[in-house]
Every structure is written in C-alpha cells, then in structure tokens.
Motif scaffolding. Structure first.
Motif, mmCIF file in Angstrom:
data_model
loop_
_atom_site.group_PDB
_atom_site.id
_atom_site.type_symbol
_atom_site.label_atom_id
_atom_site.label_comp_id
_atom_site.label_asym_id
_atom_site.label_seq_id
_atom_site.Cartn_x
_atom_site.Cartn_y
_atom_site.Cartn_z
ATOM 1 N N MET A 92 0.817 -1.216 0.000
ATOM 2 C CA MET A 92 0.000 0.000 0.000
ATOM 3 C C MET A 92 0.841 1.252 0.000
ATOM 4 O O MET A 92 1.959 1.272 0.511
ATOM 5 N N PHE A 94 0.257 5.674 0.406
ATOM 6 C CA PHE A 94 -0.716 6.706 0.760
ATOM 7 C C PHE A 94 -0.296 8.055 0.195
ATOM 8 O O PHE A 94 0.791 8.224 -0.330
ATOM 9 N N GLN A 96 0.483 10.706 1.812
ATOM 10 C CA GLN A 96 1.725 11.147 2.448
ATOM 11 C C GLN A 96 2.728 9.993 2.401
ATOM 12 O O GLN A 96 2.330 8.832 2.489
ATOM 13 N N THR A 98 4.762 9.173 4.644
ATOM 14 C CA THR A 98 4.759 8.533 5.956
ATOM 15 C C THR A 98 6.043 7.763 6.220
ATOM 16 O O THR A 98 6.034 6.587 6.536
ATOM 17 N N PHE A 100 9.324 7.450 8.657
ATOM 18 C CA PHE A 100 9.511 7.756 10.070
ATOM 19 C C PHE A 100 10.864 8.417 10.276
ATOM 20 O O PHE A 100 11.888 7.905 9.834
ATOM 21 N N GLY A 151 10.089 16.008 -1.190
ATOM 22 C CA GLY A 151 8.799 15.332 -1.251
ATOM 23 C C GLY A 151 8.782 14.179 -2.244
ATOM 24 O O GLY A 151 8.303 13.088 -1.941
ATOM 25 N N GLY A 152 9.335 14.426 -3.430
ATOM 26 C CA GLY A 152 9.371 13.393 -4.461
ATOM 27 C C GLY A 152 10.248 12.219 -4.057
ATOM 28 O O GLY A 152 9.892 11.057 -4.264
ATOM 29 N N ALA A 154 10.911 11.311 -1.025
ATOM 30 C CA ALA A 154 10.248 10.582 0.060
ATOM 31 C C ALA A 154 9.220 9.608 -0.516
ATOM 32 O O ALA A 154 9.124 8.459 -0.073
ATOM 33 N N ARG A 156 9.350 8.234 -3.443
ATOM 34 C CA ARG A 156 10.077 7.113 -4.056
ATOM 35 C C ARG A 156 10.454 6.087 -3.013
ATOM 36 O O ARG A 156 10.356 4.882 -3.241
ATOM 37 N N ASP A 173 -3.261 4.985 -2.861
ATOM 38 C CA ASP A 173 -4.281 5.957 -2.470
ATOM 39 C C ASP A 173 -3.769 7.369 -2.741
ATOM 40 O O ASP A 173 -3.108 7.956 -1.899
ATOM 41 N N ASN B 178 -2.419 8.245 8.792
ATOM 42 C CA ASN B 178 -1.665 7.556 7.742
ATOM 43 C C ASN B 178 -0.707 6.537 8.316
ATOM 44 O O ASN B 178 -0.596 5.417 7.821
ATOM 45 N N SER B 185 -1.707 -1.955 7.696
ATOM 46 C CA SER B 185 -1.623 -2.625 6.402
ATOM 47 C C SER B 185 -0.445 -3.590 6.327
ATOM 48 O O SER B 185 -0.473 -4.546 5.566
ATOM 49 N N ARG B 287 12.248 19.817 2.402
ATOM 50 C CA ARG B 287 11.029 19.116 2.028
ATOM 51 C C ARG B 287 10.284 19.825 0.887
ATOM 52 O O ARG B 287 9.276 19.343 0.411
ATOM 53 N N ALA B 288 10.812 20.959 0.476
ATOM 54 C CA ALA B 288 10.064 21.807 -0.450
ATOM 55 C C ALA B 288 9.749 21.114 -1.777
ATOM 56 O O ALA B 288 8.655 20.631 -1.997
ATOM 57 N N GLY B 289 10.703 21.026 -2.656
ATOM 58 C CA GLY B 289 10.407 20.514 -3.987
ATOM 59 C C GLY B 289 10.988 19.142 -4.210
ATOM 60 O O GLY B 289 11.356 18.452 -3.286
ATOM 61 N N HIS B 290 11.047 18.758 -5.426
ATOM 62 C CA HIS B 290 11.601 17.449 -5.736
ATOM 63 C C HIS B 290 13.110 17.537 -5.783
ATOM 64 O O HIS B 290 13.661 18.452 -6.376
#
Lengths: 268, 290
Positions: A92, A94, A96, A98, A100, A151-152, A154, A156, A173, B178, B185, B287-290
C-alpha cells in the motif's frame, strides 16, 4: 489438477487477482451508504484506476480491498482467498510518504519486513531493498534520514517500502497528489516504468482524470452518495505511455468522456 | 552573436534597486550580551531601590547583601556543614520524587494512552485529581508517612506525576492516521505498533511532560518540607524567613534553583540524545520541492 472453471473461462486472459462482488459499506446502521454494490475484477498485470469526486467512497473502497476495514455486504477475494484483514501480499501507498524520521531511508524501506518477520529477516532483505532504492533512483540516499529527502524522493522511498515485501498487488491511495504537478507527472511515469518492469498489478485511487487515463488500462468512474461505479472504461492506448500522449485526440476523448460522467454524477 | 537573437533584458539601464529591510536593533546584538545587559539593569534598579531607602532592607535585601550571603552559603556547602547535609536531603527528595513520578506516570500514561479502558474509565479520574489543589494533600502524606523524607518524596512525586501521565498519553496519541493505517496494512501487532510507531512518535510530547515534571518536583519537595518539617533546604528557608533573614532566603532560593536547573538540563540533554530527529526542526528542511 483440473483448473477451476470460473477463473479459466476465457483462456487468453490472465487470471484475476482481485475479485469484488457487490461490495457495499454502510455507516450508522445503514443510514449512510458509502459504497453500493461495487463489483470489479482486476487481472494479473493490469493497472486500474478508480476516479471520483471527494467523498464518493473511493478511499473506503480501497480500505476494504486492503482489509483495513470490513465491508457491510459483498465479497472481496484476493488470489482466490477472502480478504479478512491486512494481507502480506498487498502493498500500500498513501498520499503522504509517511516515512519515520527516526529511521534512515533504508530502515524505512525495510520496515514491513522488520515488523512482519523480525530484524534478522530485515537484515537478509537488505540487498533487495538496496536494489529497489537503485531502481527508483535513490542510490546513495540509503543512510540518510527522511528530513533530508525532498517530497518526491520521500514518495520514491515509500514506493520501495511498498515493493520490498514483493506484494502481488499494489493499492495506491492518491500517492502523488501532495506533490507539485511537475514532480507528479514525473513520478507517474516512474510508477509506470516500475509497474511494467515488475509486471505489477495495481489499483490506483485518484481525483485527477488525466492521471487516471495516462496510467490505466481500465478506469472505474464513481459517483457519490451512494458511492457506486457508474461506468468502467478501457483505455486503449499503447504501452509504455508517455506524457506526450496527453496531446492525442483519443486521450482527449477519454478525458472528456470521464469528465462528462463525473459531472453527471456530481449533480445527481 | 547576433543582436537580434538576444531576448529583451530589463533593468540593464539605470541604478540597482537595492534597499534595506528594517531589522530590530536587539536582533543585531548577540543573545548573551542582551541577557547580561538586562541582568545588570535589573540589579542596578534593585540596588537603587534598596540604597535610596524606598524599600525596607527587612523586606528586600540589597544586592550586595544577597551576594555576600550567596558566598557564605556557598562556603557552607563546600565545607560540608549542615547546609550541605540539608541540600543533600532535598536533592534526595527531588531525585526519588522524580523517579517515583516517572515510574507511576509512564505506567498510567501507557494505560490511558494505549487502552480504551484507561482512556474511558481512568482518564476522567486523573483529570479530576489533577484539578485538585495538590498541596492540600501534604498533611495527609505526613499523617500517612511521617515526618521523614518519605512524605516529601510522596508529595514531590504526586505533584510532578500528572505532566508525565499527560505527556505520555498525548505522545501515544500523536501518530497520525496515515502512519496507523500503514502499520495496520503491514499487519503489525499491537505491541509492535506501540514499540515501533507510537512510542517513538510520542517521545517529544513525553519529554515535554518530563521537563514540566522536572521543575515541579523541586517545588513539591520544598512544599513538603514547609508543611511537614524535616532537615532539607525548605526547612532552612523557613527558619531564615522566621528570623527575617531575607538575604539568606534569597541565596537559599538561588542555590535551590540550581537543583531545578540541573534536573531540567538532564532531561533536556536526554531529549536531545533520544529525539535526535527533532534537532534540525528549525534548521534545514529540504522538504520543499523534488
């Protein structure tokens, strides 16, 4: 051994992985109908999307498929066995990532193995996790903490964590909806590449029409209150898909068909 | 290179539009300088108030008197006389009170934060007791446990246990939807979820509770000594105050604050060690962009 007749009806088609029959979900003793009579089947290696406005029950559907919440009625079968709780053959992801913050990227990826089979098994799965990180382009980031990932990156790592236990099916999701559009397009293409490479079976929940069309073999369009599948559309575009396909007239036709269905559903 | 191929470039003529942002003066001085300046100003006003005779020396001793007395008490502590013995008594009360509060607080916190029984049945009582004036229990503790160190330990623990319970319980609730879903899960058991998700996620809240407790535990011990006698620093303060020896009261309080400060420092250091991922929180977050 004689093959099970229902599954083997059309010989050319791959075997169904997921089979949902008349799945319904009610809240407050039937007062609120979140899902009504949803039936769908997902075959080995197929990529399906479910699309709908927020609150149409698509996330509930995914949770039921994942065994995180029980259906009120209906039947969910995965690989021939009923889904009665969380299953190790499901991966799965999500909205976010997520991850840790007290675990390195590699430790985050190995988390499902560590939780399920212990530290020794996680140690044994290290090479697999490392090759997955390489597959998604995170080589060299294995001992970095998530606060240092974008973000990207994370997401991956979250892909790797989903894949590390080698699940039969992937439940996604809105995995990239928290990313900016440029990154999201790129990640969608990465997701397609990974799915094609591994022959993965995937089920994606999204509210982006173009994302659903570009990624999927089949799109299920859902309407809200009660949440049900109003139409199932097969996307007949060649693989591998590219972002340029968004300019094709067929692509535009698919998008407008789905949009019309959604508009109708939204104002019913 | 053709001139025609060049895109239009703006701002090539005329002056640079450099301007200065307003910055408050205080942010230009290093922190320790501004802190020292404030302290000097405070002592200066204090000195003026006492030397001009605005305030009676019985009510407020002059800074000089206080500093002289600080030296006297300090020498007493170093020479190992009755003051050191008293300080040691209070230190023991504080440490034992903190340990007892920690054990009970964490156990109750886990009960309240992890079980529905604790959350539904126990928590309301904890809140109810927390709202009571806890010092009012001091005579009870003396009646139950006597005039020795135990009654002070009990009061100190009683006062500081609540922030630990609340911090632990809040910490166990801190994991978001989440993360819980992810653990569900992957088929994590309740114990695994507690150990690998809820406890690490809740450490910052837990340490916040622990910090509050580490300060209130000293107040608890001193209040216990005020109300139940004994041989600690609280007793010394009480005696000095009854003799109107205000410089002594001041210097004893200052040495006591060192005790609270070291408790706080130990807890902060532990937080720094264990919650290492929170250190960079106000720092770089890519954490901003890729």
């Amino acid at each position: 051994m004689r093959p099970f007749p229902v599954i083997q009806t059309a010989g050319a088609l791959p075997r169904p992985v997921y089979e949902l029959t008349n799945v319904s979900k009610y809240y407050r003793g039937g007062g609120i109908v979140a899902l009504e009579q949803v039936s769908l089947s997902l075959r080995q290696g197929e990529f399906h999307s479910v699309i709908g406005s927020s609150g149409c029950g698509k996330s509930t559907l995914l949770k039921i498929m994942a065994g995180l919440t029980p259906p009120s009625k209906g039947r969910v079968m995965l690989s021939g066995k009923p889904v009665l709780g969380a299953r190790p053959d499901i991966g799965m992801m999500f909205q976010q990532a997520t991850l840790f913050p007290w675990r390195t990227t590699l430790q985050n990826v190995l988390l499902p193995i560590e939780v399920r089979d212990g530290k020794a098994a996680a140690e044994a799965a290290r090479p697999r996790a490392l090759s997955l990180l390489e597959l998604v382009g995170l080589k060299g980031f294995e001992s970095v903490y998530p606060s240092q990932l974008s973000g990207g990156m994370a997401q991956r790592a979250a892909i790797c964590r989903m894949l590390v236990s080698e699940p039969d099916v992937l439940l996604l999701d809105e995995p990239f909806s928290a990313l900016d559009e440029i990154t999201r397009d790129f990640m969608n293409m990465e997701l397609q590449r990974i799915c094609l490479e591994r022959g993965a079976t995937a089920f994606l929940v999204t509210h982006s029409i173009s994302e659903a069309v570009i990624l999927s073999d089949v799109v299920h369009v859902m309407s809200a209150r009660p949440g049900r599948v109003v139409q199932t559309i097969e996307i007949d575009l060649p693989r591998p898909r590219t972002l340029d396909m968004a300019t094709l007239p067929e692509f535009g036709r698919y998008v407008s068909t789905i949009r019309n269905l959604l508009d109708k559903g939204a104002f019913l | 290179m053709s001139d025609l191929a060049q895109p239009a470039v703006y701002g090539t003529e005329g002056e640079d539009t450099v301007w200065t942002e307003r910055v408050s003066l205080i942010s230009l001085i290093p922190r320790w300088v501004s802190m020292t300046l404030l302290l000097v100003a405070f002592i200066g006003i204090w000195h003026l108030a006492t030397s001009a005779g605005i305030v009676s020396p019985l009510i407020l001793p002059s800074p000089t008197e206080t500093i002289l007395d600080l030296g006297f008490v300090g020498r007493g502590l170093l020479s190992g006389n009755y003051m050191l013995a008293a300080f040691w008594v209070t230190t023991q009360e504080v440490i034992w009170g903190f340990v007892v509060a920690l054990v009970i607080g964490v156990s109750l916190g886990i009960l309240v934060g992890e079980t529905s029984f604790g959350e539904r049945a126990v928590m309301p009582y904890i809140v109810a007791i927390d709202t009571m004036p806890k010092l009012a229990f001091a005579p009870l503790f003396v009646a139950w446990l006597g005039f020795g160190i135990t009654s002070k330990v009990a009061l100190a623990a009683f006062i500081s246990v609540f922030p630990i319970v609340v911090g632990t319980a809040a910490g166990l609730h801190a994991a978001d939807e989440n993360a819980r879903m992810l653990f569900k899960s992957i088929g994590a058991s309740r114990l695994k979820t507690l150990l690998k998700l809820k406890i690490p996620t809740g450490l910052p809240q837990f340490f916040t509770g622990l910090k509050i407790a580490s300060i209130s535990v000293v107040s608890g011990a001193i209040a216990g000594e005020f109300l139940g006698g004994g041989q600690g620093f609280g007793e010394l303060i009480r005696v000095a105050a009854s003799q109107l020896n205000t410089p002594r009261v001041f210097s004893l309080i200052i040495y006591l604050s060192l005790l609270g400060l070291s408790m706080f420092a130990i807890v902060s250091w532990m937080q720094y060690k264990f919650v290492f991922w929170h250190r960079t929180d106000n720092g770089v977050r890519a954490r901003a962009g890729h």
